[in-house]
Design an enzyme around this catalytic site. Structure first.
Site, PDB file in Angstrom:
ATOM      1  N   ALA A  41       4.280   4.064   3.302  1.00  0.00           N
ATOM      2  CA  ALA A  41       3.817   2.858   2.607  1.00  0.00           C
ATOM      3  C   ALA A  41       3.930   1.680   3.565  1.00  0.00           C
ATOM      4  O   ALA A  41       4.513   1.801   4.638  1.00  0.00           O
ATOM      5  CB  ALA A  41       4.684   2.604   1.373  1.00  0.00           C
ATOM      6  N   LYS A  42       3.373   0.568   3.198  1.00  0.00           N
ATOM      7  CA  LYS A  42       3.576  -0.669   3.964  1.00  0.00           C
ATOM      8  C   LYS A  42       3.272  -1.846   3.057  1.00  0.00           C
ATOM      9  O   LYS A  42       2.414  -1.746   2.166  1.00  0.00           O
ATOM     10  CB  LYS A  42       2.627  -0.707   5.171  1.00  0.00           C
ATOM     11  CG  LYS A  42       3.100  -1.638   6.258  1.00  0.00           C
ATOM     12  CD  LYS A  42       4.152  -0.929   7.084  1.00  0.00           C
ATOM     13  CE  LYS A  42       4.588  -1.702   8.292  1.00  0.00           C
ATOM     14  NZ  LYS A  42       5.247  -0.785   9.239  1.00  0.00           N
ATOM     15  N   GLY A  43       3.956  -2.942   3.309  1.00  0.00           N
ATOM     16  CA  GLY A  43       3.686  -4.164   2.569  1.00  0.00           C
ATOM     17  C   GLY A  43       3.372  -5.284   3.534  1.00  0.00           C
ATOM     18  O   GLY A  43       3.626  -5.174   4.733  1.00  0.00           O
ATOM     19  N   ASP A  90       9.665  -5.423   8.879  1.00  0.00           N
ATOM     20  CA  ASP A  90       8.625  -5.206   9.887  1.00  0.00           C
ATOM     21  C   ASP A  90       8.458  -6.573  10.556  1.00  0.00           C
ATOM     22  O   ASP A  90       9.317  -7.448  10.411  1.00  0.00           O
ATOM     23  CB  ASP A  90       7.326  -4.700   9.222  1.00  0.00           C
ATOM     24  CG  ASP A  90       6.354  -4.112  10.236  1.00  0.00           C
ATOM     25  OD1 ASP A  90       6.556  -2.971  10.676  1.00  0.00           O
ATOM     26  OD2 ASP A  90       5.385  -4.806  10.613  1.00  0.00           O
ATOM     27  N   ILE A  95       0.860  -1.185   0.000  1.00  0.00           N
ATOM     28  CA  ILE A  95       0.000   0.000   0.000  1.00  0.00           C
ATOM     29  C   ILE A  95       0.892   1.230   0.000  1.00  0.00           C
ATOM     30  O   ILE A  95       1.708   1.405   0.903  1.00  0.00           O
ATOM     31  CB  ILE A  95      -0.899   0.062   1.261  1.00  0.00           C
ATOM     32  CG1 ILE A  95      -1.649  -1.255   1.495  1.00  0.00           C
ATOM     33  CG2 ILE A  95      -1.848   1.255   1.186  1.00  0.00           C
ATOM     34  CD1 ILE A  95      -2.712  -1.569   0.520  1.00  0.00           C
TER      35      ILE A  95
END
Ligand code: GLU
Length: 414
Positions: A107-109, A148, A62
């Protein structure tokens, strides 16, 4: 029950009201632009298993906002990963980078997977698949992933290596890499160290002396925070992880505990401590609580039982809005996640800078620069909260959002 994204957005909306965005930036649809990410990437990755056959995994990236710089944020591997969670985590990255003044957006995945159920070779295949599907969307000036929960230097090395097959060698495509591949000294420890730094500022504000700390979560963040505290001679009296919870009112031997965890996979059964029930950790008799595990650790059900005077959030979103209200009412000072756990992305930024310069810093330099940035962010948040008579969390959201919105306005509406 509201999702973590609902919780995050409810505070964004409250902050927008408090700062009067509707009137000041009329017609700019500020809240809507914060609610809807710039880009949502979702796909399935099929991984070949060692024994034959395949398994299919749901993958996300995202890209929330690049208003302040390229997209930046970690990749989470966990069975609970879903679209809403990754969206919330991406929004928090935008707020975090804005608050601590580094030139990135958010952002993050994530992949909905329990990495423990895959062999190392299967995991490598999954990471390479994920990377190859994102090769047009990530890049050192586009979107920079990092570790993460459930990922670390090993996974970042695979991402870097896979990316190189398609694009020019660019070390800054991912941060949190092994040091041998251009990772920064002190990156692995950075989030935990940052939590302790933010905590110490708050300890000072409260005038706490001879205080004891309880740490929830003993992954990368919790264990490095606990180790930093131990090395400073501060007593860590209780720790929990997914395998159990233990205490030692005289202070836990954290280096020995890390060894035990590395040998057995968790803190359960650690010799020099008494076992306690998992739920007891939150309510443990101590002055400082560090929730360093997952979202929703502190809820309306258990927040009233917190005995600590200070909570510093190592995890992202560990406190629900209801729990937050209870803590505030009970006079507990909460250092919010977007400030307390920003050490990781700050040192990610240092890694990216070092990769661009080709000049690598000593670990002491990394730490010193980390502390300078975090302390000044803390001071800005504390001063704003005192001035406006609001909580540290509300103040942090105000400062982060004000800067993002200013950048939206500066960039024009065309
Ligand atoms: N995953 C970490 C966080 O939530 C670090 C992100 C990064 O270094 O880009 O802040």
């Amino acid at each position: 029950m509201p999702s973590v994204l609902d919780n995050a957005m409810s505070l964004v909306c409250r902050t927008a009201d408090f700062l009067d965005f509707q009137r000041r930036f009329h017609g700019l649809e500020i809240v809507e632009r914060l609610r809807v990410p710039d880009k949502v990437i979702m796909f399935r990755a099929t991984v070949q298993l060692d024994e034959g056959g395949v398994r299919v995994y749901q993958c996300y990236r995202i890209q929330h906002s690049d208003i302040l710089g390229c997209y930046k944020g970690g990749i989470r591997f966990h069975p609970d990963v879903d679209l809403d969670e990754v969206k919330a985590l991406a929004l928090w990255m935008s707020l975090k980078t804005s608050l601590v003044g580094i030139p990135y957006g958010g952002a993050k995945g994530g992949i909905t997977v329990d990495p423990k159920t895959l062999s190392v070779t299967e995991l490598e295949r999954l990471v390479r698949k994920y990377t190859s599907r994102l090769v047009n969307d990530i890049g050192p000036n586009i979107d920079i992933p990092a570790p993460d929960m459930g990922t670390g230097a090993r996974e970042m090395a695979w991402i870097y290596d896979e990316y190189r097959k398609y694009r020019d060698v660019a070390r800054g495509v991912v941060t949190g890499k092994p040091v041998a591949l251009g990772g920064s000294l002190g990156r692995k420890e950075a989030t935990g160290r940052g939590v302790v730094c933010a905590m110490l500022e708050a300890v000072n504000d409260l005038g706490l002396q001879d205080y004891r700390v309880a740490v929830q979560g003993f992954g990368n963040v919790g264990s490095h925070a606990a180790l930093d505290l131990f090395e400073r001679g501060i007593k860590v009296v209780a720790v929990s992880d997914i395998t159990g919870a233990v205490c030692n009112p005289g202070g836990l031997n954290i280096p020995a505990m890390i060894k035990h965890r590395d040998r057995t996979g968790g803190i359960y059964g650690f010799a020099d401590a008494q076992p306690i029930a998992m739920e007891e950790l939150i309510a443990f008799d101590c002055e400082v609580l560090l929730p360093c595990a997952k979202e929703n650790a502190l809820t309306a059900d258990n927040a009233g039982a917190v005995r600590a005077k200070l909570v510093a959030e190592g995890a992202n979103g560990p406190t629900t809005p209801e729990a937050d209200a209870i803590l505030v009412k009970n006079g507990v000072l909460v250092v919010p996640d977007i400030l307390a756990n920003a050490g990781g992305v700050i040192v990610s930024y240092f890694e990216w800078v070092q990769n661009r310069e080709g000049f690598y810093w000593e670990e002491a330099d990394v730490n010193q620069r980390l502390f300078i940035r975090l302390k000044s962010a803390y001071a800005r948040v504390r001063d704003f909260s005192t001035q406006r008579k609001i909580s540290l969390r509300e103040a942090a959201y105000c400062l982060a959002l004000e800067k993002i919105v200013q950048a939206m306005v500066d960039r024009g509406v065309q």
